[in-house]
Structures are given as C-alpha cells and as structure tokens.
Scaffold this motif. Structure first.
Motif, PDB file in Angstrom:
ATOM      1  N   LEU A   1     -16.197 -61.084  43.573  1.00 49.19           N
ATOM      2  CA  LEU A   1     -15.135 -61.904  44.158  1.00 49.19           C
ATOM      3  C   LEU A   1     -14.425 -61.062  45.208  1.00 49.19           C
ATOM      4  CD1 LEU A   1     -13.394 -63.257  40.933  1.00 49.19           C
ATOM      5  CD2 LEU A   1     -14.914 -64.526  42.435  1.00 49.19           C
ATOM      6  N   ARG A   2     -14.075 -61.688  46.327  1.00 53.33           N
ATOM      7  CA  ARG A   2     -13.281 -61.035  47.360  1.00 53.33           C
ATOM      8  C   ARG A   2     -12.223 -62.017  47.821  1.00 53.33           C
ATOM      9  NH1 ARG A   2     -17.202 -59.770  51.823  1.00 53.33           N
ATOM     10  NH2 ARG A   2     -15.351 -58.974  52.836  1.00 53.33           N
ATOM     11  N   LEU A   3     -10.996 -61.563  47.871  1.00 54.78           N
ATOM     12  CA  LEU A   3      -9.875 -62.389  48.303  1.00 54.78           C
ATOM     13  C   LEU A   3      -9.110 -61.625  49.370  1.00 54.78           C
ATOM     14  CD1 LEU A   3      -8.174 -64.972  47.769  1.00 54.78           C
ATOM     15  CD2 LEU A   3      -6.914 -63.647  46.068  1.00 54.78           C
ATOM     16  N   LEU A   4      -8.812 -62.302  50.494  1.00 60.74           N
ATOM     17  CA  LEU A   4      -8.053 -61.675  51.579  1.00 60.74           C
ATOM     18  C   LEU A   4      -6.610 -62.137  51.537  1.00 60.74           C
ATOM     19  CD1 LEU A   4     -10.499 -61.843  54.610  1.00 60.74           C
ATOM     20  CD2 LEU A   4     -10.236 -60.069  52.891  1.00 60.74           C
ATOM     21  N   ILE A   5      -5.690 -61.180  51.671  1.00 58.17           N
ATOM     22  CA  ILE A   5      -4.259 -61.474  51.642  1.00 58.17           C
ATOM     23  C   ILE A   5      -3.644 -61.010  52.957  1.00 58.17           C
ATOM     24  CG2 ILE A   5      -2.085 -61.066  50.433  1.00 58.17           C
ATOM     25  CD1 ILE A   5      -3.952 -60.347  47.986  1.00 58.17           C
ATOM     26  N   PRO A   6      -3.070 -61.940  53.714  1.00 53.50           N
ATOM     27  CA  PRO A   6      -2.459 -61.587  55.007  1.00 53.50           C
ATOM     28  C   PRO A   6      -1.097 -60.917  54.813  1.00 53.50           C
ATOM     29  CG  PRO A   6      -2.184 -63.919  54.587  1.00 53.50           C
ATOM     30  CD  PRO A   6      -3.006 -63.375  53.443  1.00 53.50           C
ATOM     31  N   THR A   7      -0.555 -60.402  55.902  1.00 54.85           N
ATOM     32  CA  THR A   7       0.770 -59.775  55.869  1.00 54.85           C
ATOM     33  C   THR A   7       1.688 -60.388  56.916  1.00 54.85           C
ATOM     34  OG1 THR A   7       0.049 -58.022  57.361  1.00 54.85           O
ATOM     35  CG2 THR A   7      -0.115 -57.574  54.980  1.00 54.85           C
ATOM     36  N   THR A   8       1.428 -61.644  57.254  1.00 52.13           N
ATOM     37  CA  THR A   8       2.292 -62.358  58.192  1.00 52.13           C
ATOM     38  C   THR A   8       2.545 -63.772  57.682  1.00 52.13           C
ATOM     39  OG1 THR A   8       0.421 -63.150  59.510  1.00 52.13           O
ATOM     40  CG2 THR A   8       1.481 -61.099  60.232  1.00 52.13           C
ATOM     41  N   VAL A   9       3.626 -64.364  58.180  1.00 51.98           N
ATOM     42  CA  VAL A   9       3.926 -65.783  57.971  1.00 51.98           C
ATOM     43  C   VAL A   9       4.131 -66.408  59.342  1.00 51.98           C
ATOM     44  CG1 VAL A   9       4.962 -65.525  55.678  1.00 51.98           C
ATOM     45  CG2 VAL A   9       6.410 -65.370  57.704  1.00 51.98           C
ATOM     46  N   ASP A  10       4.034 -67.721  59.390  1.00 56.40           N
ATOM     47  CA  ASP A  10       4.273 -68.436  60.652  1.00 56.40           C
ATOM     48  C   ASP A  10       3.500 -67.810  61.816  1.00 56.40           C
ATOM     49  OD1 ASP A  10       5.983 -70.171  59.297  1.00 56.40           O
ATOM     50  OD2 ASP A  10       7.720 -68.880  59.670  1.00 56.40           O
ATOM     51  N   VAL A  11       2.235 -67.603  61.623  1.00 50.82           N
ATOM     52  CA  VAL A  11       1.273 -67.084  62.590  1.00 50.82           C
ATOM     53  C   VAL A  11       1.354 -65.566  62.762  1.00 50.82           C
ATOM     54  CG1 VAL A  11       0.265 -67.281  64.901  1.00 50.82           C
ATOM     55  CG2 VAL A  11       1.233 -69.302  63.807  1.00 50.82           C
ATOM     56  N   ASN A  12       2.520 -65.025  63.165  1.00 50.33           N
ATOM     57  CA  ASN A  12       2.534 -63.589  63.471  1.00 50.33           C
ATOM     58  C   ASN A  12       3.816 -62.861  63.069  1.00 50.33           C
ATOM     59  OD1 ASN A  12       4.273 -64.605  65.388  1.00 50.33           O
ATOM     60  ND2 ASN A  12       3.399 -63.434  67.085  1.00 50.33           N
ATOM     61  N   GLN A  13       4.586 -63.406  62.143  1.00 50.53           N
ATOM     62  CA  GLN A  13       5.810 -62.734  61.702  1.00 50.53           C
ATOM     63  C   GLN A  13       5.509 -61.852  60.486  1.00 50.53           C
ATOM     64  OE1 GLN A  13       8.626 -63.031  63.600  1.00 50.53           O
ATOM     65  NE2 GLN A  13       7.149 -64.149  64.854  1.00 50.53           N
TER      66      GLN A  13
ATOM     67  N   ILE B   1      -0.720 -67.995  48.341  1.00 52.35           N
ATOM     68  CA  ILE B   1      -0.949 -67.473  49.691  1.00 52.35           C
ATOM     69  C   ILE B   1      -0.720 -68.579  50.720  1.00 52.35           C
ATOM     70  CG2 ILE B   1      -2.726 -66.608  51.270  1.00 52.35           C
ATOM     71  CD1 ILE B   1      -3.891 -65.088  48.783  1.00 52.35           C
ATOM     72  N   LEU B   2      -1.235 -69.760  50.444  1.00 47.88           N
ATOM     73  CA  LEU B   2      -1.094 -70.875  51.382  1.00 47.88           C
ATOM     74  C   LEU B   2       0.352 -71.338  51.513  1.00 47.88           C
ATOM     75  CD1 LEU B   2      -4.271 -72.851  50.336  1.00 47.88           C
ATOM     76  CD2 LEU B   2      -3.853 -71.857  52.597  1.00 47.88           C
ATOM     77  N   VAL B   3       1.072 -71.423  50.392  1.00 48.61           N
ATOM     78  CA  VAL B   3       2.432 -71.964  50.404  1.00 48.61           C
ATOM     79  C   VAL B   3       3.454 -70.894  50.783  1.00 48.61           C
ATOM     80  CG1 VAL B   3       4.234 -73.003  48.978  1.00 48.61           C
ATOM     81  CG2 VAL B   3       1.873 -73.797  48.770  1.00 48.61           C
ATOM     82  N   GLU B   4       3.493 -69.792  50.025  1.00 47.20           N
ATOM     83  CA  GLU B   4       4.519 -68.767  50.249  1.00 47.20           C
ATOM     84  C   GLU B   4       4.366 -68.058  51.589  1.00 47.20           C
ATOM     85  OE1 GLU B   4       4.833 -66.035  46.977  1.00 47.20           O
ATOM     86  OE2 GLU B   4       4.884 -67.675  45.506  1.00 47.20           O
ATOM     87  N   LEU B   5       3.134 -67.845  52.020  1.00 40.02           N
ATOM     88  CA  LEU B   5       2.902 -67.137  53.281  1.00 40.02           C
ATOM     89  C   LEU B   5       2.645 -68.099  54.437  1.00 40.02           C
ATOM     90  CD1 LEU B   5       0.685 -64.182  52.008  1.00 40.02           C
ATOM     91  CD2 LEU B   5       3.179 -64.339  52.165  1.00 40.02           C
ATOM     92  N   ARG B   6       2.774 -69.387  54.144  1.00 38.83           N
ATOM     93  CA  ARG B   6       2.619 -70.441  55.145  1.00 38.83           C
ATOM     94  C   ARG B   6       1.352 -70.248  55.988  1.00 38.83           C
ATOM     95  NH1 ARG B   6       8.152 -69.330  54.891  1.00 38.83           N
ATOM     96  NH2 ARG B   6       8.335 -68.208  56.861  1.00 38.83           N
TER      97      ARG B   6
END
Length: 149
Positions: free
Chosen positions: A14-26, A95-100
C-alpha cells in the motif's frame, strides 16, 4: 549452526500520498496526520516506510504547483490489507476534507488510483471495499486464488 527461515510472506503493498498544502498552494503542517497514519499502520502491519518528496502538479488556477509530499508505504498480508480497509477510507476522507484536496492517490499492489469525494449518494457497497475484495481474490495474472479472503 544457525538457519535462516522465512517467517512471513507479505504479498500486498500500500502507498498513500499526503500533501502539505491546502487550497492549491497554501502550506499547512500535516505532520500530525502523517504520524497518525504511520502509527496506525505500524500497529496493523508491524512497520512502515515514510518518504518525503517534492511533488509537482498542474493546477487549472495557478499552473504548475510545487509542494512537499509524504509517501507512506507498507507491505502486508491478505489479512492486513483487509484490516487496513476502514482506516484507508478514513484517511483518504480526512485528506480530501481537512486538506481541501480535489483527489488523493492510493496505490495497492502497484495499481495507482486517484480518489475523490462525490456528492452523489450510493446504495451500493463501498468502492474501496469492492476493489480490495477483487484484489484479494485474484493473483497478478487475474486468476482467482484458492483460500483467499
């Protein structure tokens, strides 16, 4: 004389990617989420591999966006994959909701999928559950496996 023995064969990854931005680039601190997912997977599967990458993607609003991405990877058995199912659903939703985010990337056994939230209500069983059940019931050549979960 010592003998080396295989104690377990881990047939799924399993591999899951977690971003470090919200609203595109914040920028936003997602270390708490990364830590929680790693802890949960360690309890289920014994350990994880967590890597930090620099990711790029094309935004309709801003063009090419660059950000730090955390990749959590784990190898597991049929049983471990089935146990991780509900946790995966929860993490992807967070990830989808909290990190928009518009989508979240999940790779299971080398097959990569982008998941999104839908406003449409469905009476059918959960898509992730169906896909995991299909994955557990087939080998890499698509043939059913005897005794699979």
């Amino acid at each position: 004389m010592m003998q080396l023995n295989v104690t377990q064969t881990l047939t799924h990854s399993l591999r899951l990617l977690i971003p470090t931005t919200v609203d595109v680039n914040q920028p936003i601190d997602t270390s708490h989420l990364v830590r929680q997912i790693n802890q949960d997977l360690c309890q289920l599967c014994g350990g994880t591999l967590c890597k930090q990458h620099r990711g790029y993607y094309q935004s309709d609003e801003l063009g090419v966006v660059e950000e730090v991405i955390y990749e959590i990877e784990v190898w597991t058995t049929d049983f471990g994959l089935k146990q991780a199912q509900q946790l995966l659903e929860g993490w992807m939703t967070r990830i989808l909701v909290e990190l928009r985010q518009e989508s979240v990337l999940l790779a299971i056994d080398g097959t990569v999928q982008l998941w999104e939230l839908s406003q449409k209500q469905s009476s059918s069983p959960n898509q992730l559950s169906q896909r995991l059940d299909q994955r557990l019931g087939q080998n890499r050549f698509g043939r059913s496996l005897a005794g699979s979960v």
